[in-house]
Design an enzyme around this catalytic site. Structure first.
Site, PDB file in Angstrom:
ATOM      1  CB  CYS A 131      -2.748 -14.219  -2.300  1.00  0.00           C
ATOM      2  SG  CYS A 131      -1.474 -14.078  -0.865  1.00  0.00           S
ATOM      3  CG  ASP A 200       2.028  -7.682  -0.228  1.00  0.00           C
ATOM      4  OD1 ASP A 200       1.321  -8.308  -0.955  1.00  0.00           O
ATOM      5  OD2 ASP A 200       2.412  -8.000   0.927  1.00  0.00           O
TER       6      ASP A 200
END
Ligand code: RUB
Length: 319
Positions: A131, A200
């Site tokens: 990512c 996250d």
């Protein structure tokens, strides 16, 4: 009172992922609260201002569900507002100051994580990342500048291709990057020395919620005895998980995977697009925060230290 268009723009930007990545989302949320306070045009009644700010806070929090950095940023600013007293001008100032402080500390944290994390990178390391994480990139770029990194494998990160952002970001700093499809991770793992990813949300048991596929990367690393580092600011730790709340996983539109025409043609096929997954603490060697490097099992200590104040309110049903 109408919500300022700039605030709506930020909310829409987070929803559509024009603004993306847990840290950027958090800073954008703080910025939205600041803009809202600066543009408040209601009466001089402090209660009306507080209600207006709560509406904005709810709007911003509702944009994306998984990254706890978003509610943590909003809670930080709103907590400062709840402790402030005085007229609207004074309350406005409390919001603006808190938002600016959050943004400044967030940016400093990323820099600090780079410095702390780079020390953990081996000499001549081949690193793999998944990512696009600003915190992970900070570690990689700092380590590269120290002459420690030979090359970085960056996954494409389908379906949204955040790997292309990583490629651009790292290349701009001169880091040699090789893009690989997500499915090549296990194949390439025997060439890799260390995995560095972002987060996250980090739960109180040390589980890391990050972009879908992170748990597969960690599994392949575990099998190949490659160490996995998670770079994350302390505002990525979730206070609600201390009382057993689960982290909601966002499912995004199937059209990020296949075009609408394909879906229309294949009505009997369901297409699922989970955006995040959970990597258990056993698959993570260390979490690099701006306060130092911790084993995932110590997540609870970070939470108690940083969010102890929030616990009572959470137990009573929310902040
Ligand atoms: C981004 C993602 C990132 C973390 C950490 O997902 O999973 O790894 O948010 O990023 P999305 P950062 O693209 O769906 O927002 O270190 O920049 O906060």
């Amino acid at each position: 009172m109408e919500i300022p268009s700039k605030v709506l723009e930020i909310a829409e930007g987070i929803k559509t992922m024009r603004i993306r990545g847990a840290g950027k989302i958090a800073r954008a949320a703080a910025e939205a609260l600041k803009i809202a306070a600066e543009n408040y045009k209601g009466s001089n009644d402090p209660e009306e201002f507080r209600k207006y700010m709560s509406r904005i806070a709810n709007l911003v929090i509702s944009t994306r569900p998984t990254a706890v950095s978003l509610p943590n940023a909003v809670i930080y600013v709103m907590y400062n507002l709840s402790r402030a007293s005085g007229n609207v001008e004074e309350l406005r100032e409390a919001v603006v100051n808190a938002a600016e402080k959050f943004i400044e500390e967030s940016l400093n944290a990323i820099k600090k994580i780079g410095e702390i994390g780079a020390r953990r990178i081996k000499d001549n390391a081949v690193v793999l990342t998944h990512c696009h994480s600003t915190a992970a990139a900070s570690v990689i770029i700092t380590a590269y500048k120290m002459g420690k990194i030979v090359k970085v494998y960056s996954t494409e990160t389908r379906p949204f291709y955040q790997g292309r952002i990583t490629y651009k970001h790292l290349s701009e700093h001169g880091v040699p990057v090789i893009q690989i499809p997500d499915s090549a991770v296990r194949y390439i793992m025997n060439e890799v020395d260390q995995v560095v990813v972002g987060a996250d949300t980090i739960a109180s048991n040390g589980a890391v919620v990050n972009k879908i596929g992170t748990s597969q990367v960690a599994l392949a690393a575990h099998e190949a005895r490659v160490r996995v580092f998670v770079a994350a600011e302390t505002y990525k730790f979730s206070p609600a998980t201390l009382i057993g709340e689960l982290v909601p996983i966002e499912y995004r539109s199937p059209t990020e995977i296949v075009p609408q025409e394909w879906i229309d043609k294949h009505r009997n096929v369901e297409v699922l697009n989970p955006a995040f997954d959970v990597t258990p603490p056993e698959y993570i060697d260390a979490i690099i925060t701006e306060q130092g490097v911790i084993p995932p099992q110590s997540a609870i200590l970070v939470l108690l230290e940083r969010f102890g104040w929030a616990l009572e309110k959470i137990k009573q049903g929310g902040l």
